[in-house]
Design a protein around this motif. Sequence first.
Motif, mmCIF file in Angstrom:
data_model
loop_
_atom_site.group_PDB
_atom_site.id
_atom_site.type_symbol
_atom_site.label_atom_id
_atom_site.label_comp_id
_atom_site.label_asym_id
_atom_site.label_seq_id
_atom_site.Cartn_x
_atom_site.Cartn_y
_atom_site.Cartn_z
ATOM 1 N N ASP A 191 56.415 42.239 44.417
ATOM 2 C CA ASP A 191 55.080 41.702 44.599
ATOM 3 C C ASP A 191 55.118 40.218 44.273
ATOM 4 O O ASP A 191 55.661 39.825 43.257
ATOM 5 C CB ASP A 191 54.103 42.416 43.677
ATOM 6 N N ARG A 192 54.541 39.423 45.169
ATOM 7 C CA ARG A 192 54.655 37.990 45.015
ATOM 8 C C ARG A 192 53.330 37.269 45.143
ATOM 9 O O ARG A 192 52.398 37.767 45.712
ATOM 10 C CB ARG A 192 55.617 37.445 46.059
ATOM 11 N N GLY A 193 53.346 36.059 44.633
ATOM 12 C CA GLY A 193 52.180 35.207 44.690
ATOM 13 C C GLY A 193 51.612 35.020 43.297
ATOM 14 O O GLY A 193 52.195 35.456 42.319
ATOM 15 N N ASN A 210 40.700 40.781 43.784
ATOM 16 C CA ASN A 210 41.579 40.261 42.737
ATOM 17 C C ASN A 210 42.005 41.389 41.814
ATOM 18 O O ASN A 210 41.184 41.910 41.085
ATOM 19 C CB ASN A 210 40.849 39.175 41.952
ATOM 20 N N PRO A 211 43.237 41.772 41.871
ATOM 21 C CA PRO A 211 44.283 41.163 42.688
ATOM 22 C C PRO A 211 44.454 41.877 44.027
ATOM 23 O O PRO A 211 44.076 43.025 44.196
ATOM 24 C CB PRO A 211 45.539 41.369 41.845
ATOM 25 N N GLY A 233 53.367 46.548 52.237
ATOM 26 C CA GLY A 233 52.104 46.203 52.870
ATOM 27 C C GLY A 233 51.229 45.401 51.939
ATOM 28 O O GLY A 233 51.720 44.610 51.132
ATOM 29 N N LEU A 234 49.943 45.615 52.033
ATOM 30 C CA LEU A 234 48.963 44.888 51.239
ATOM 31 C C LEU A 234 48.072 45.902 50.547
ATOM 32 O O LEU A 234 47.577 46.843 51.174
ATOM 33 C CB LEU A 234 48.129 43.975 52.143
ATOM 34 N N HIS A 235 47.868 45.715 49.255
ATOM 35 C CA HIS A 235 47.073 46.647 48.468
ATOM 36 C C HIS A 235 46.007 45.874 47.705
ATOM 37 O O HIS A 235 46.333 44.947 46.966
ATOM 38 C CB HIS A 235 47.966 47.408 47.492
ATOM 39 N N VAL A 271 43.590 45.927 44.750
ATOM 40 C CA VAL A 271 43.442 46.663 43.502
ATOM 41 C C VAL A 271 41.979 46.693 43.064
ATOM 42 O O VAL A 271 41.479 47.722 42.641
ATOM 43 C CB VAL A 271 44.341 46.054 42.404
ATOM 44 N N ASP A 272 41.298 45.586 43.182
ATOM 45 C CA ASP A 272 39.902 45.505 42.774
ATOM 46 C C ASP A 272 39.159 44.652 43.787
ATOM 47 O O ASP A 272 39.603 43.539 44.105
ATOM 48 C CB ASP A 272 39.792 44.902 41.369
ATOM 49 N N VAL A 273 38.060 45.161 44.300
ATOM 50 C CA VAL A 273 37.258 44.447 45.303
ATOM 51 C C VAL A 273 35.810 44.458 44.842
ATOM 52 O O VAL A 273 35.277 45.482 44.439
ATOM 53 C CB VAL A 273 37.362 45.120 46.687
ATOM 54 N N ARG A 274 35.190 43.278 44.925
ATOM 55 C CA ARG A 274 33.761 43.159 44.601
ATOM 56 C C ARG A 274 33.080 42.485 45.779
ATOM 57 O O ARG A 274 33.521 41.422 46.237
ATOM 58 C CB ARG A 274 33.572 42.322 43.335
ATOM 59 N N VAL A 275 32.029 43.107 46.295
ATOM 60 C CA VAL A 275 31.272 42.563 47.409
ATOM 61 C C VAL A 275 29.837 42.366 46.948
ATOM 62 O O VAL A 275 29.199 43.304 46.452
ATOM 63 C CB VAL A 275 31.303 43.493 48.638
ATOM 64 N N VAL A 276 29.335 41.157 47.065
ATOM 65 C CA VAL A 276 27.956 40.845 46.714
ATOM 66 C C VAL A 276 27.160 40.769 48.008
ATOM 67 O O VAL A 276 27.523 40.029 48.919
ATOM 68 C CB VAL A 276 27.872 39.496 45.947
#
Length: 97
Positions: free
Chosen positions: A1-3, A77-78, A85-87, A89-94
Amino acid sequence: DRGFGGVLVEILDDVVFRMAPLSSEEAAAMPLALKASRLFAGYRNTPPVRMDALVDALVRLSFLIEREPRIQEVDINPAIANSDGLHFVDVRVVVRR
């Protein structure tokens, strides 16, 4: 995992912004514009990140944001990009009421 993310991104000013909706070409150019982009190609014997998954997620998210005007903010984030692939972990939508 990078970045890297969070405070380090802010300190190094390593961010890219584009207007939605994104074409596949625009989405593919975004990670390459980052200072840390070398990490995505594989670094120190790690496999490269699946850029197709990252590009697909950026394009789909941009179309969702454009299609749903009540969305005011999206915070992922993150987001973990790796050879699998792309995972998210935590998503917040306002959303606006």
